[in-house]
Every structure is written in C-alpha cells, then in structure tokens.
Write a protein that holds these residues in place. Structure first.
Motif, PDB file in Angstrom:
ATOM      1  N   ARG A   1      -0.763   8.555  10.269  1.00 24.86           N
ATOM      2  CA  ARG A   1      -1.283   7.236  10.641  1.00 24.86           C
ATOM      3  C   ARG A   1      -1.754   7.233  12.096  1.00 24.86           C
ATOM      4  O   ARG A   1      -2.788   6.650  12.422  1.00 24.86           O
ATOM      5  CB  ARG A   1      -0.245   6.165  10.404  1.00 24.86           C
ATOM      6  CG  ARG A   1      -0.825   4.789  10.641  1.00 24.86           C
ATOM      7  CD  ARG A   1       0.056   3.690  10.143  1.00 24.86           C
ATOM      8  NE  ARG A   1      -0.636   2.436  10.339  1.00 24.86           N
ATOM      9  CZ  ARG A   1      -0.627   1.469   9.490  1.00 24.86           C
ATOM     10  NH1 ARG A   1       0.011   1.575   8.373  1.00 24.86           N
ATOM     11  NH2 ARG A   1      -1.240   0.346   9.757  1.00 24.86           N
ATOM     12  N   ARG A   2      -1.010   7.888  12.970  1.00 22.03           N
ATOM     13  CA  ARG A   2      -1.437   7.990  14.373  1.00 22.03           C
ATOM     14  C   ARG A   2      -2.747   8.762  14.486  1.00 22.03           C
ATOM     15  O   ARG A   2      -3.640   8.377  15.238  1.00 22.03           O
ATOM     16  CB  ARG A   2      -0.355   8.663  15.220  1.00 22.03           C
ATOM     17  CG  ARG A   2       0.736   7.728  15.676  1.00 22.03           C
ATOM     18  CD  ARG A   2       1.630   8.355  16.726  1.00 22.03           C
ATOM     19  NE  ARG A   2       2.234   9.612  16.318  1.00 22.03           N
ATOM     20  CZ  ARG A   2       3.358   9.737  15.621  1.00 22.03           C
ATOM     21  NH1 ARG A   2       4.005   8.656  15.239  1.00 22.03           N
ATOM     22  NH2 ARG A   2       3.836  10.917  15.305  1.00 22.03           N
ATOM     23  N   GLN A   3      -2.874   9.838  13.729  1.00 26.78           N
ATOM     24  CA  GLN A   3      -4.099  10.647  13.767  1.00 26.78           C
ATOM     25  C   GLN A   3      -5.305   9.841  13.299  1.00 26.78           C
ATOM     26  O   GLN A   3      -6.361   9.861  13.918  1.00 26.78           O
ATOM     27  CB  GLN A   3      -3.968  11.890  12.876  1.00 26.78           C
ATOM     28  CG  GLN A   3      -3.073  12.952  13.416  1.00 26.78           C
ATOM     29  CD  GLN A   3      -2.848  14.067  12.384  1.00 26.78           C
ATOM     30  OE1 GLN A   3      -3.091  13.908  11.193  1.00 26.78           O
ATOM     31  NE2 GLN A   3      -2.343  15.188  12.861  1.00 26.78           N
ATOM     32  N   ARG A   4      -5.127   9.147  12.186  1.00 30.38           N
ATOM     33  CA  ARG A   4      -6.241   8.414  11.588  1.00 30.38           C
ATOM     34  C   ARG A   4      -6.460   7.064  12.267  1.00 30.38           C
ATOM     35  O   ARG A   4      -7.565   6.544  12.287  1.00 30.38           O
ATOM     36  CB  ARG A   4      -5.952   8.218  10.094  1.00 30.38           C
ATOM     37  CG  ARG A   4      -7.136   7.739   9.324  1.00 30.38           C
ATOM     38  CD  ARG A   4      -6.891   7.756   7.846  1.00 30.38           C
ATOM     39  NE  ARG A   4      -6.807   9.119   7.352  1.00 30.38           N
ATOM     40  CZ  ARG A   4      -6.238   9.468   6.221  1.00 30.38           C
ATOM     41  NH1 ARG A   4      -5.695   8.554   5.444  1.00 30.38           N
ATOM     42  NH2 ARG A   4      -6.201  10.719   5.848  1.00 30.38           N
TER      43      ARG A   4
ATOM     44  N   PRO B   1       0.842  -1.200   0.000  1.00 31.39           N
ATOM     45  CA  PRO B   1       0.000   0.000   0.000  1.00 31.39           C
ATOM     46  C   PRO B   1       0.874   1.246   0.000  1.00 31.39           C
ATOM     47  O   PRO B   1       2.010   1.220   0.490  1.00 31.39           O
ATOM     48  CB  PRO B   1      -0.762  -0.117   1.324  1.00 31.39           C
ATOM     49  CG  PRO B   1       0.196  -0.820   2.230  1.00 31.39           C
ATOM     50  CD  PRO B   1       0.945  -1.791   1.332  1.00 31.39           C
ATOM     51  N   VAL B   2       0.372   2.344  -0.550  1.00 34.96           N
ATOM     52  CA  VAL B   2       1.070   3.618  -0.405  1.00 34.96           C
ATOM     53  C   VAL B   2       1.045   3.943   1.087  1.00 34.96           C
ATOM     54  O   VAL B   2      -0.016   3.939   1.709  1.00 34.96           O
ATOM     55  CB  VAL B   2       0.375   4.729  -1.226  1.00 34.96           C
ATOM     56  CG1 VAL B   2       0.913   6.087  -0.858  1.00 34.96           C
ATOM     57  CG2 VAL B   2       0.553   4.460  -2.710  1.00 34.96           C
ATOM     58  N   PRO B   3       2.206   4.188   1.679  1.00 38.99           N
ATOM     59  CA  PRO B   3       2.240   4.406   3.131  1.00 38.99           C
ATOM     60  C   PRO B   3       1.826   5.821   3.530  1.00 38.99           C
ATOM     61  O   PRO B   3       1.967   6.767   2.758  1.00 38.99           O
ATOM     62  CB  PRO B   3       3.707   4.167   3.476  1.00 38.99           C
ATOM     63  CG  PRO B   3       4.456   4.515   2.237  1.00 38.99           C
ATOM     64  CD  PRO B   3       3.547   4.158   1.091  1.00 38.99           C
ATOM     65  N   LEU B   4       1.327   5.924   4.744  1.00 37.72           N
ATOM     66  CA  LEU B   4       1.059   7.222   5.357  1.00 37.72           C
ATOM     67  C   LEU B   4       2.275   7.617   6.189  1.00 37.72           C
ATOM     68  O   LEU B   4       3.009   6.748   6.670  1.00 37.72           O
ATOM     69  CB  LEU B   4      -0.150   7.143   6.288  1.00 37.72           C
ATOM     70  CG  LEU B   4      -1.514   6.890   5.677  1.00 37.72           C
ATOM     71  CD1 LEU B   4      -2.564   6.782   6.781  1.00 37.72           C
ATOM     72  CD2 LEU B   4      -1.887   7.989   4.705  1.00 37.72           C
ATOM     73  N   HIS B   5       2.463   8.907   6.374  1.00 32.51           N
ATOM     74  CA  HIS B   5       3.483   9.360   7.316  1.00 32.51           C
ATOM     75  C   HIS B   5       3.053   8.897   8.709  1.00 32.51           C
ATOM     76  O   HIS B   5       1.848   8.880   9.008  1.00 32.51           O
ATOM     77  CB  HIS B   5       3.599  10.890   7.258  1.00 32.51           C
ATOM     78  CG  HIS B   5       4.734  11.407   8.066  1.00 32.51           C
ATOM     79  ND1 HIS B   5       4.591  11.723   9.404  1.00 32.51           N
ATOM     80  CD2 HIS B   5       6.029  11.647   7.740  1.00 32.51           C
ATOM     81  CE1 HIS B   5       5.743  12.145   9.867  1.00 32.51           C
ATOM     82  NE2 HIS B   5       6.640  12.106   8.882  1.00 32.51           N
ATOM     83  N   PRO B   6       3.990   8.512   9.588  1.00 34.73           N
ATOM     84  CA  PRO B   6       3.615   8.032  10.923  1.00 34.73           C
ATOM     85  C   PRO B   6       2.696   8.993  11.692  1.00 34.73           C
ATOM     86  O   PRO B   6       1.791   8.545  12.406  1.00 34.73           O
ATOM     87  CB  PRO B   6       4.956   7.863  11.630  1.00 34.73           C
ATOM     88  CG  PRO B   6       5.924   7.586  10.522  1.00 34.73           C
ATOM     89  CD  PRO B   6       5.434   8.411   9.357  1.00 34.73           C
ATOM     90  N   ARG B   7       2.893  10.285  11.536  1.00 32.35           N
ATOM     91  CA  ARG B   7       2.034  11.245  12.233  1.00 32.35           C
ATOM     92  C   ARG B   7       0.586  11.136  11.754  1.00 32.35           C
ATOM     93  O   ARG B   7      -0.342  11.110  12.540  1.00 32.35           O
ATOM     94  CB  ARG B   7       2.552  12.670  12.028  1.00 32.35           C
ATOM     95  CG  ARG B   7       1.741  13.696  12.802  1.00 32.35           C
ATOM     96  CD  ARG B   7       2.137  15.122  12.529  1.00 32.35           C
ATOM     97  NE  ARG B   7       3.554  15.324  12.303  1.00 32.35           N
ATOM     98  CZ  ARG B   7       4.071  16.410  11.757  1.00 32.35           C
ATOM     99  NH1 ARG B   7       3.280  17.404  11.383  1.00 32.35           N
ATOM    100  NH2 ARG B   7       5.358  16.541  11.576  1.00 32.35           N
TER     101      ARG B   7
END
Length: 191
Positions: free
Chosen positions: A88-91, A80-86
């Motif tokens: 990902r934590r928010q979502r 998958p296209v990754p999210l930035h860790p920040r």
C-alpha cells in the motif's frame, strides 16, 4: 464493455471456484477480464497508474446493479480485499478501496477497511498457477475485532478473480465466525 451478467440469484462460473468453501455463500463479478483487452487496460490504469477515479466509476456502475439484488438487502458491511502495508505504501492506495466504498454507498452498507487485514506480504500472484497462488497467500489475512462481525452480512470486494485464491484466503479468515454470511464480488473475472 464485456459484462458478465452474473447475479447473486443464479449459479455462475465464479461460484464454482468456491464450492466447498463453507464461509462463502455466493459470488459475482461485473466484467470479463481478457489479457490485452479493454478491461485489463482499465484495471491496470486503476491499479498501477494512479487512476483511482476508475474505482468510483466502476463502483457506481456495479453498485447501481447490485441494489436490485435480494441477496444484498440488509447487508451490514462492504470490505475491500486489503493490501499488505508495504504494498500500500508503494502504490499509495488500495485499488479496491474506492470501488468497494461506492458499492457500499449504493447498498446502504457500512464500509470497512479495518476489520480484514493482510498480515503477510507475498510476491505478485499474476504469473503463478492455482496451487502456487494458494500456497503463496494461504494464511495471509486475519480479522481485527471479529466479535463485531459475528452474525453480520458482509460483501467482500476484489479487483480481479482469476483462480479465486486471494478471496479464498480472505474467506479462510472469516471461517471461525459461524453466524456470519460472506458474499464475494469482483470488478472482473477471467472467462
């Protein structure tokens, strides 16, 4: 549902977004995305309202179609296209993960979230034009353990392709891998 009927055998409008991108062999998208339409509403539920099970539903549906694609035989990885860790934590999750994981299961490929990583946090891209999107995301992705990917066949999965900037930035991270085949797929694309 507005199916694109794009496949990995014939040229399609999503391919045109990536012409000249050496790292990308072929692309496809499953559905058409229109502002205010059903697909947008479902993707917003998946992305912003915690309806992760929609990723499973669409991943199974698209995955069953992709099984018949000759270009996806002997695929090594689905990512998958990754999210930035920040973000990902928010979502709390990556909206592409379950979609990509189900596709990997249908294709008999290994699922990987660890090889491609997002190293730069950027603002949302939704209100930006193509050039600003590219400038905002260029260099935002890198590979961990790239030697494990050399010579492999990889399907990279995203939720929506609008200008192609996000996937182009991801493909840029794969460019040094001269023997790797990179294919792209998305849940939806703008018509």
């Amino acid at each position: 549902m507005p199916l694109t009927e794009y496949d990995f055998q014939s040229e399609n409008p999503v391919d045109w977004l990536f012409f000249g991108q050496r790292a990308v062999e072929k692309t496809s998208a499953f559905l058409f995305y229109s502002p205010g339409g059903l697909v947008q509403k479902l993707i917003h539920q998946l992305k912003y309202q915690g309806r992760e099970q929609l990723g499973d539903l669409f991943g199974d549906w698209f995955g069953m179609q992709l099984r018949a694609e000759p270009a996806l035989q002997n695929l090594d990885f689905v990512m998958p296209v990754p999210l930035h860790p920040r973000k990902r934590r928010q979502r709390g999750y990556n909206q592409c993960s379950r979609f990509a994981r189900r596709i990997a299961a249908h294709l008999g490929a290994r699922y990987s979230e660890g090889h491609l990583v997002r190293t730069a946090h950027s603002r949302t891209q939704t209100a930006r034009n193509r050039w600003n999107r590219w400038e905002g995301i260029r260099g935002a992705f890198s590979l961990r353990n790239p030697e494990e990917l050399e010579g492999r066949r990889i399907l990279l999965v995203d939720d929506v392709i609008t200008t192609g900037s996000t996937l182009e930035a991801c493909a840029e991270a794969f460019a040094p891998l001269s023997q790797t085949t990179l294919l792209l797929a998305a849940l939806a694309t703008v018509p």
